[in-house]
Design an enzyme around this catalytic site. Sequence first.
Site, PDB file in Angstrom:
ATOM      1  CG  ASN A 213     -15.436 -10.081  20.571  1.00 32.06           C
ATOM      2  OD1 ASN A 213     -15.671  -8.886  20.745  1.00 32.06           O
ATOM      3  ND2 ASN A 213     -16.386 -10.937  20.212  1.00 32.06           N
ATOM      4  CG  ASP A 282     -17.175 -16.269  14.132  1.00 32.93           C
ATOM      5  OD1 ASP A 282     -18.242 -15.755  13.735  1.00 32.93           O
ATOM      6  OD2 ASP A 282     -16.052 -15.790  13.870  1.00 32.93           O
TER       7      ASP A 282
HETATM    8  O1  C5P Z   1     -19.376 -13.025   9.625  1.00 24.45           O
HETATM    9  P1  C5P Z   1     -18.986 -11.809  10.378  1.00 24.45           P
HETATM   10  O2  C5P Z   1     -18.906 -12.026  11.857  1.00 24.45           O
HETATM   11  O3  C5P Z   1     -17.774 -11.107   9.874  1.00 24.45           O
HETATM   12  O4  C5P Z   1     -20.194 -10.815  10.073  1.00 24.45           O
HETATM   13  C1  C5P Z   1     -20.312  -9.623  10.710  1.00 24.45           C
HETATM   14  C2  C5P Z   1     -21.757  -9.158  10.716  1.00 24.45           C
HETATM   15  O5  C5P Z   1     -22.645 -10.230  11.006  1.00 24.45           O
HETATM   16  C3  C5P Z   1     -21.999  -8.154  11.807  1.00 24.45           C
HETATM   17  O6  C5P Z   1     -23.037  -7.305  11.369  1.00 24.45           O
HETATM   18  C4  C5P Z   1     -22.413  -9.026  12.971  1.00 24.45           C
HETATM   19  O7  C5P Z   1     -23.177  -8.292  13.937  1.00 24.45           O
HETATM   20  C5  C5P Z   1     -23.240 -10.085  12.297  1.00 24.45           C
HETATM   21  N1  C5P Z   1     -23.167 -11.397  12.955  1.00 24.45           N
HETATM   22  C6  C5P Z   1     -24.293 -11.920  13.562  1.00 24.45           C
HETATM   23  N2  C5P Z   1     -24.242 -13.170  14.133  1.00 24.45           N
HETATM   24  C7  C5P Z   1     -23.117 -13.897  14.103  1.00 24.45           C
HETATM   25  C8  C5P Z   1     -21.970 -13.373  13.484  1.00 24.45           C
HETATM   26  C9  C5P Z   1     -22.024 -12.130  12.919  1.00 24.45           C
HETATM   27  O8  C5P Z   1     -25.332 -11.249  13.605  1.00 24.45           O
HETATM   28  N3  C5P Z   1     -23.103 -15.096  14.647  1.00 24.45           N
END
Ligand code: C5P
Length: 408
Positions: A213, A282
């Site tokens: 990304n 994700d």
């Molecule tokens: O769920 P989302 O990606 O929006 O969440 C963002 C937060 O979660 C950020 O702090 C990101 O570094 C962390 N994150 C993580 N592992 C993932 C997805 C997000 O640590 N697989």
Amino acid sequence: MNDLDGKHIVLGLTGGIACYKAAELCRSLIKAGATVQVVMTEAAAQFITPVTMQALSNRPVYGSQWDDREPNNMAHINLSREADAILIAPCSADFMAKLLHGRADDLLSLMCLARPIESVPLLVAPAMNREMWAHPATQRNLAQLTADGATVLGVGSGFQACGETGDGRMLEPEELLHDVIAFFQPKLLAGRRVLVTAGPTYEAIDPVRGITNLSSGKMGFAIARAAQEAGAQVTLVAGPVSLPTPRGVTRMDVRSAQDMLQAVQAQVQLSDIFVATAAVADWRPANPADQKIKKDGSGNTPGLSFVENPDILAGVAQSARARNGELFCVGFAAESQDLQANAQAKRERKGVPLLVGNIGPATFGQDDNALLLVDAQGVTDIPRASKLELARKLIAEIATRTRAKGQK
Ligand code: C5P
């Protein structure tokens, strides 16, 4: 807003070939907002002319304790009283020995001795041949100077003007500039251990392709730098980005979300604060191919399927150390709308005490941003500024919250 706005630095030069680097240092300090008054020893003037330093600093250079330009003829008093810090760069082995003994037979050493020790810090950037640096006398002097309250900024290592290779070179001007800027930052996280994730992850499809990304890593790198400046011991787990490692920060490069998870799990046990800024993918391809996937001319596309990556932050926030308050977790959320509601919901879902929201498309790759801090008490706005300024404010907010939670 520059990092050294309002600071007046007395830059002392002593005899050594590293004086040529002091010219660049003087310029960098001024570019960063400081005013610089140069003081040179007689030996320094053998290596670089006072004219050069006067032109760069835009002020007459001082070299003699008998300088009658000062109405009271007390340059050592007047110059040291105006200073926010005295920086000796380069500091020769001989000058270190003089400082240590409180000798005062030239203007620079006299001024160092006469400085108000509580309010005018002394920073020293040694520069000398590797044998001189390694000599027990120099190492003893170094330890004693530190014990006397001076900040010794360390030395670089590598090829020396004398043709030998080893420790003792003066740090580069940009390293010294960083150290001076860091010196003036409040030590809000002194002794604390901070772990930061930053950048994107890269999920392989085959050995030559993958999905990633647009995260630049700039915010996470700025947070690592700000935490280091605040006195913390910082480890930065970085996805694939090409940013330079902030000075004094330990960096671990990783590629995929699973690599990042492993690195975090190894480090988080040793941390007091975890800041997750990484834009972790994700999903990852379920079955990455061992060999490059070839076009077969049929027009068919490879049918990729995905599996969900572990949520690193949510997992860490569930650990025993986080739940009993030994580890303070901070998450980030890049949203495209309804920042406050989405950030608050994400904070609860991830189980973290503090979540930092920002508008995603507006921040990726940019040098500035605006943040919204969301915690159990409500929201705090940090208005638009450079990522480094935002990072410093965020570090202050984290320091306040961890102190309130009883972390040492
Ligand atoms: O769920 P989302 O990606 O929006 O969440 C963002 C937060 O979660 C950020 O702090 C990101 O570094 C962390 N994150 C993580 N592992 C993932 C997805 C997000 O640590 N697989």
